[in-house]
Design a protein around this motif. Structure first.
Motif, PDB file in Angstrom:
ATOM      1  N   SER A 244       0.826  -1.211   0.000  1.00  0.00           N
ATOM      2  CA  SER A 244       0.000   0.000   0.000  1.00  0.00           C
ATOM      3  C   SER A 244       0.856   1.255   0.000  1.00  0.00           C
ATOM      4  CB  SER A 244      -0.929  -0.008   1.216  1.00  0.00           C
ATOM      5  OG  SER A 244      -1.884  -1.032   1.123  1.00  0.00           O
ATOM      6  N   GLU A 245       1.898   1.264   0.822  1.00  0.00           N
ATOM      7  CA  GLU A 245       2.757   2.453   0.877  1.00  0.00           C
ATOM      8  C   GLU A 245       3.428   2.703  -0.470  1.00  0.00           C
ATOM      9  OE1 GLU A 245       6.674   4.141   3.285  1.00  0.00           O
ATOM     10  OE2 GLU A 245       5.603   2.364   4.009  1.00  0.00           O
ATOM     11  N   LEU A 246       3.901   1.635  -1.112  1.00  0.00           N
ATOM     12  CA  LEU A 246       4.559   1.797  -2.401  1.00  0.00           C
ATOM     13  C   LEU A 246       3.573   2.203  -3.488  1.00  0.00           C
ATOM     14  CD1 LEU A 246       7.053  -1.196  -2.278  1.00  0.00           C
ATOM     15  CD2 LEU A 246       7.518   1.212  -1.851  1.00  0.00           C
ATOM     16  N   MET A 247       2.336   1.704  -3.426  1.00  0.00           N
ATOM     17  CA  MET A 247       1.363   2.109  -4.427  1.00  0.00           C
ATOM     18  C   MET A 247       1.012   3.595  -4.280  1.00  0.00           C
ATOM     19  SD  MET A 247      -2.487   0.865  -5.405  1.00  0.00           S
ATOM     20  CE  MET A 247      -3.230   2.203  -4.497  1.00  0.00           C
ATOM     21  N   LEU A 248       0.879   4.059  -3.038  1.00  0.00           N
ATOM     22  CA  LEU A 248       0.610   5.479  -2.828  1.00  0.00           C
ATOM     23  C   LEU A 248       1.766   6.333  -3.346  1.00  0.00           C
ATOM     24  CD1 LEU A 248      -0.948   5.336   0.747  1.00  0.00           C
ATOM     25  CD2 LEU A 248      -2.129   5.957  -1.364  1.00  0.00           C
ATOM     26  N   GLY A 249       2.999   5.874  -3.119  1.00  0.00           N
ATOM     27  CA  GLY A 249       4.139   6.593  -3.656  1.00  0.00           C
ATOM     28  C   GLY A 249       4.190   6.575  -5.163  1.00  0.00           C
ATOM     29  N   LEU A 250       3.667   5.511  -5.761  1.00  0.00           N
ATOM     30  CA  LEU A 250       3.630   5.412  -7.221  1.00  0.00           C
ATOM     31  C   LEU A 250       2.595   6.359  -7.814  1.00  0.00           C
ATOM     32  CD1 LEU A 250       4.651   3.826  -9.726  1.00  0.00           C
ATOM     33  CD2 LEU A 250       2.857   2.144  -9.274  1.00  0.00           C
ATOM     34  N   PHE A 264      -6.700   7.600   0.389  1.00  0.00           N
ATOM     35  CA  PHE A 264      -7.132   7.151   1.713  1.00  0.00           C
ATOM     36  C   PHE A 264      -6.416   5.854   2.065  1.00  0.00           C
ATOM     37  CE2 PHE A 264     -10.717   9.539  -0.001  1.00  0.00           C
ATOM     38  CZ  PHE A 264     -11.059  10.373   1.051  1.00  0.00           C
ATOM     39  N   VAL A 265      -6.212   5.654   3.352  1.00  0.00           N
ATOM     40  CA  VAL A 265      -5.762   4.365   3.870  1.00  0.00           C
ATOM     41  C   VAL A 265      -6.783   3.898   4.904  1.00  0.00           C
ATOM     42  CG1 VAL A 265      -3.314   4.855   3.467  1.00  0.00           C
ATOM     43  CG2 VAL A 265      -4.349   5.456   5.668  1.00  0.00           C
ATOM     44  N   TYR A 266      -6.713   2.635   5.221  1.00  0.00           N
ATOM     45  CA  TYR A 266      -7.671   2.102   6.191  1.00  0.00           C
ATOM     46  C   TYR A 266      -7.109   0.852   6.846  1.00  0.00           C
ATOM     47  CZ  TYR A 266      -8.816  -1.515   2.724  1.00  0.00           C
ATOM     48  OH  TYR A 266      -8.748  -2.573   1.835  1.00  0.00           O
ATOM     49  N   VAL A 267      -7.566   0.581   8.031  1.00  0.00           N
ATOM     50  CA  VAL A 267      -7.455  -0.719   8.694  1.00  0.00           C
ATOM     51  C   VAL A 267      -8.872  -1.132   9.065  1.00  0.00           C
ATOM     52  CG1 VAL A 267      -6.488  -2.034  10.603  1.00  0.00           C
ATOM     53  CG2 VAL A 267      -5.118  -0.244   9.510  1.00  0.00           C
ATOM     54  N   ASP A 268      -9.462  -0.381   9.976  1.00  0.00           N
ATOM     55  CA  ASP A 268     -10.884  -0.565  10.260  1.00  0.00           C
ATOM     56  C   ASP A 268     -11.657   0.746  10.100  1.00  0.00           C
ATOM     57  OD1 ASP A 268      -9.723   0.717  12.426  1.00  0.00           O
ATOM     58  OD2 ASP A 268     -11.134  -0.156  13.866  1.00  0.00           O
ATOM     59  N   ARG A 269     -10.918   1.842   9.808  1.00  0.00           N
ATOM     60  CA  ARG A 269     -11.543   3.138   9.575  1.00  0.00           C
ATOM     61  C   ARG A 269     -10.859   3.820   8.396  1.00  0.00           C
ATOM     62  NH1 ARG A 269     -14.747   5.331  13.589  1.00  0.00           N
ATOM     63  NH2 ARG A 269     -14.885   4.143  15.523  1.00  0.00           N
ATOM     64  N   VAL A 273      -4.852  10.644   3.520  1.00  0.00           N
ATOM     65  CA  VAL A 273      -3.406  10.716   3.666  1.00  0.00           C
ATOM     66  C   VAL A 273      -2.830  11.555   2.529  1.00  0.00           C
ATOM     67  CG1 VAL A 273      -3.207   8.479   4.807  1.00  0.00           C
ATOM     68  CG2 VAL A 273      -3.018   8.616   2.314  1.00  0.00           C
ATOM     69  N   SER A 274      -1.561  11.925   2.698  1.00  0.00           N
ATOM     70  CA  SER A 274      -0.773  12.564   1.647  1.00  0.00           C
ATOM     71  C   SER A 274       0.599  11.906   1.652  1.00  0.00           C
ATOM     72  CB  SER A 274      -0.655  14.070   1.883  1.00  0.00           C
ATOM     73  OG  SER A 274      -0.040  14.325   3.138  1.00  0.00           O
ATOM     74  N   ILE A 275       1.365  12.129   0.571  1.00  0.00           N
ATOM     75  CA  ILE A 275       2.708  11.574   0.460  1.00  0.00           C
ATOM     76  C   ILE A 275       3.704  12.721   0.623  1.00  0.00           C
ATOM     77  CG2 ILE A 275       4.309  10.287  -0.979  1.00  0.00           C
ATOM     78  CD1 ILE A 275       1.950   8.663  -0.064  1.00  0.00           C
ATOM     79  N   GLU A 276       4.546  12.637   1.654  1.00  0.00           N
ATOM     80  CA  GLU A 276       5.539  13.659   1.927  1.00  0.00           C
ATOM     81  C   GLU A 276       6.912  13.017   2.012  1.00  0.00           C
ATOM     82  OE1 GLU A 276       4.431  15.741   5.429  1.00  0.00           O
ATOM     83  OE2 GLU A 276       2.446  16.327   4.685  1.00  0.00           O
ATOM     84  N   ASP A 277       7.793  13.388   1.062  1.00  0.00           N
ATOM     85  CA  ASP A 277       9.146  12.831   0.998  1.00  0.00           C
ATOM     86  C   ASP A 277       9.136  11.313   0.922  1.00  0.00           C
ATOM     87  OD1 ASP A 277      10.231  15.376   1.167  1.00  0.00           O
ATOM     88  OD2 ASP A 277      10.243  15.342   3.357  1.00  0.00           O
ATOM     89  N   HIS A 279       6.960   9.265   2.158  1.00  0.00           N
ATOM     90  CA  HIS A 279       6.339   8.618   3.308  1.00  0.00           C
ATOM     91  C   HIS A 279       4.854   8.976   3.361  1.00  0.00           C
ATOM     92  CE1 HIS A 279      10.213   7.375   5.138  1.00  0.00           C
ATOM     93  NE2 HIS A 279      10.654   8.508   4.597  1.00  0.00           N
ATOM     94  N   VAL A 280       4.067   8.055   3.903  1.00  0.00           N
ATOM     95  CA  VAL A 280       2.635   8.278   4.061  1.00  0.00           C
ATOM     96  C   VAL A 280       2.406   9.142   5.289  1.00  0.00           C
ATOM     97  CG1 VAL A 280       0.410   7.178   4.428  1.00  0.00           C
ATOM     98  CG2 VAL A 280       2.100   6.080   2.954  1.00  0.00           C
ATOM     99  N   ALA A 281       1.727  10.268   5.094  1.00  0.00           N
ATOM    100  CA  ALA A 281       1.417  11.183   6.198  1.00  0.00           C
ATOM    101  C   ALA A 281      -0.090  11.199   6.415  1.00  0.00           C
ATOM    102  CB  ALA A 281       1.926  12.589   5.880  1.00  0.00           C
TER     103      ALA A 281
END
Length: 388
Positions: A244-250, A264-269, A273-277, A279-281
């Protein structure tokens, strides 16, 4: 010597060093200017061909194989055999002096230049025969053991996500940045080709009147297409967090190509998010240790974020559909599908593990326009290109 330098460059490329054509030309010119004495040759080639000091051990090892010491030993032996120094000469029948009629004997250096080049060891030939394309036939861990940035990149591209370490994720971020830029350029090229469309002959002829009837500037029928909107949902639970992190960076470098992009990211909610340097923020609270519940995420998306879903929206979901045996709410996913233009689900697990354990992918798959397997970074990049 130029042929040997070119063969050595091929050996470096096979060993994982990235050497361009311009650098190869610089190496040939540098050797012509500096000379072919072995250590001078080594440093001249290193100055032109080695960009990263971490690649220097690989360069030295391949240099010793391609330019063995046998040539130096032969020159030393020739000097010892000369005995009389540079001015010594000899004739065929024992006659002759420095000013005599006999044929002078060649100097050791000249004799060495006339000798055929020493045969390359079998190990060097095997190194030269290998190409970067051949690395793709190796296993990811075998490729990872080969030195050089190119080999490491190939290894990361083919390494399954479930084998990623923290170091692998860190190094893969640099690869993802480059892939993201390429994706952005690809989307821009596609937009330009769609914008042009078919030639409008009537408008072209009318416009050619100003240039004496020469259709210097063709006119096209198609209007500029409207850019789509993007909504991405990425599962950050432990099993697929790296993917997921790599796809968001892509996607992040190409986000400005869309009319609107919501990540957006989720686990149960659900969490924006945004991508900063690289990394997922997260833009809100996110419990990474919660139990996955995609059904609850769908309820939040449908209840509070429905305005983001429209007829021009591409909905991209990445996850393993493992819901801890909680209500999957496939009916909500169907309602979302009916509202958007396209729904694509990316699964970072092998197909053999789909619908095993608490996975409910079979409940979601019939609703999706496409379900794509992407177990490594290369497959993920290909799936994102196909989805977009």
């Amino acid at each position: 010597m130029r042929a040997r330098i070119l063969a050595f460059v091929q050996t470096l490329r096979a060993g994982g060093l990235d050497v361009s054509v311009a650098e190869t030309m610089d190496a040939v010119r540098g050797v012509a200017a500096a000379g072919v004495e072995r250590e001078v040759l080594r440093e001249s080639l290193a100055a032109c061909l080695v960009k990263d000091e971490a690649d220097r051990p690989t360069f030295d090892r391949l240099f010793d194989a391609a330019f063995p010491l046998v040539g130096v030993e032969r020159r030393a032996g020739a000097r010892r055999a000369a005995g009389g120094g540079v001015g010594a000469v000899a004739t065929a029948g024992g006659r002759g002096t420095a000013g005599g009629r006999g044929r002078p004997r060649e100097e050791p250096a000249e004799a060495e230049r006339r000798r055929p080049a020493p045969a390359r060891p079998p190990s060097a030939s095997r190194e030269t025969a290998r190409t970067p394309q051949g690395l793709e036939d190796r296993s990811p861990r075998d490729a990872a053991r080969r030195p050089g940035r190119v080999a490491r990149r190939l290894a990361l591209m083919r390494l399954p996500f479930d084998e990623f370490t923290a170091r692998d994720v860190q190094e893969a971020r640099d690869v993802v940045r480059e892939l993201g830029r390429r994706l952005r350029a690809r989307l821009s090229r596609r937009e330009r080709s769609m914008r042009r469309g078919r030639v409008d002959f009537r408008r072209t002829i009318r416009a050619s009147m100003s240039s004496g009837g020469v259709p210097a500037r063709p006119r096209f029928r198609a209007r500029r297409p409207a850019r789509p909107e993007l909504v991405a949902l990425c599962d950050l639970s432990g099993s697929v967090a790296a993917a997921s992190e790599l796809m968001l960076g892509l996607i992040a470098p190409a986000a400005d190509w869309f009319r609107r992009a919501h990540l957006f990211v989720y686990v149960d909610r659900l969490c924006a998010v945004s991508i900063e340097d690289g990394h997922v923020a997260p833009g809100g609270p996110l419990d990474l240790h919660a139990r996955s519940d995609f059904g609850r995420v769908l309820e939040e998306l449908w209840g509070g974020r429905r305005d983001l879903l429209g007829r021009s929206t591409l909905l991209l979901v990445l996850g393993d559909a493992r819901n801890n045996r909680r209500p999957p709410r496939a009916d909500l996913l169907r309602a979302v599908h009916d509202r958007v233009a396209r729904l694509v689900w990316l699964v970072p697990e092998p197909r053999a593990r789909w619908d095993t354990g608490d996975s409910v992918l079979s409940r979601y798959a019939p609703v999706c326009d496409a379900v794509l397997e992407c177990v490594d970074l290369a497959a993920l990049a290909a799936a994102v290109r196909q989805a977009l």
